[in-house]
Scaffold this motif. Structure first.
Motif, short mmCIF file in Angstrom:
data_model
loop_
_atom_site.label_atom_id
_atom_site.label_comp_id
_atom_site.label_asym_id
_atom_site.label_seq_id
_atom_site.Cartn_x
_atom_site.Cartn_y
_atom_site.Cartn_z
N GLY A 1 5.21 9.11 -9.51
CA GLY A 1 5.15 8.55 -10.86
C GLY A 1 6.11 7.38 -10.93
N ALA A 2 5.63 6.26 -11.44
CA ALA A 2 6.44 5.04 -11.46
C ALA A 2 7.74 5.23 -12.24
CB ALA A 2 5.64 3.88 -12.03
N SER B 1 4.60 5.56 -5.35
CA SER B 1 4.68 5.50 -6.81
C SER B 1 3.65 6.41 -7.46
CB SER B 1 4.48 4.05 -7.27
OG SER B 1 4.70 3.94 -8.65
N ASP B 2 2.45 6.45 -6.91
CA ASP B 2 1.41 7.34 -7.44
C ASP B 2 1.80 8.80 -7.26
OD1 ASP B 2 -0.10 5.15 -8.19
OD2 ASP B 2 -1.55 5.34 -6.54
N ALA B 3 2.40 9.13 -6.12
CA ALA B 3 2.76 10.51 -5.83
C ALA B 3 3.89 11.01 -6.72
CB ALA B 3 3.15 10.65 -4.35
N LYS C 1 2.60 1.74 -3.39
CA LYS C 1 1.69 2.28 -4.40
C LYS C 1 1.47 3.78 -4.19
CE LYS C 1 -2.87 1.78 -6.57
NZ LYS C 1 -2.82 3.18 -6.97
N GLU C 2 1.28 4.18 -2.93
CA GLU C 2 1.09 5.60 -2.64
C GLU C 2 2.30 6.43 -3.08
OE1 GLU C 2 0.19 5.90 1.52
OE2 GLU C 2 -1.80 5.00 1.28
N ARG D 1 0.83 -1.21 0.00
CA ARG D 1 0.00 0.00 0.00
C ARG D 1 0.86 1.26 0.00
NH1 ARG D 1 -2.03 3.44 3.69
NH2 ARG D 1 -1.43 2.21 5.50
N HIS D 2 1.88 1.28 0.84
CA HIS D 2 2.77 2.45 0.89
C HIS D 2 3.57 2.59 -0.39
CE1 HIS D 2 2.16 4.09 4.91
NE2 HIS D 2 1.91 2.85 5.29
#
Length: 151
Positions: free
Chosen positions: A126-127, A122-124, A119-120, A116-117
């Motif tokens: 950008g991958a 990476s979303d913030a 993904k957060e 979860r962290h």
């Protein structure tokens, strides 16, 4: 600003940013490890031996921490049954630290919270940018390893 001043400014900025990041990652690691009954340091050492048993010295080199700190942590993990010492066929005195099934279970229990962290973050960022940042950090680490620090 001279070229030398710019280089000094960049080194200082890189170091200060790395120090801040280190603190932030340690805080996140403590947060992730705590529900599994681990500390960030325990998690770090367990993670180092998840793929294969390693000597304390090899763990220290990989993690960039002192051999003595790894030895203390490995001893505590072994006392808790999360790792065990095994004979090392390559070196009679340097035992191998190996993860136990209990250690693997503790490490795996961190997975969902970690995902979860991740993904957060990476979303913030950008991958692709996160991957670029990791590549830049690795390159910087390799360069620091190669720089003569004897003077």
């Amino acid at each position: 600003m001279t070229t030398q001043q710019r280089h000094q400014e960049l080194l200082s900025a890189a170091a200060l940013t790395a120090f801040k990041l280190n603190g932030q990652f340690l805080e996140l690691a403590e947060h992730l490890a705590r529900p599994a009954g681990l500390t960030a340091t325990y998690w770090q050492v367990l993670g180092a031996v998840i793929g294969e048993p390693l000597t304390v010295s090899a763990i220290a080199r990989e993690m960039g921490i002192t051999r003595q700190a790894v030895q203390r942590t490995a001893d505590l993990l072994a006392e808790r049954g999360l790792t065990e010492y095994r004979d090392n066929p390559a070196h009679r005195r340097a035992k191998l630290v190996a993860i136990t099934p209990e250690g693997l279970a503790a490490n795996q229990s961190i997975g969902p919270h970690h995902a979860r962290h991740a993904k957060e973050l990476s979303d913030a960022v950008g991958a692709d940018q996160l991957a670029d940042a990791v590549a830049a950090l690795r390159k910087l680490s390799e360069a620091l390893d190669a720089v003569d620090q004897s003077d």
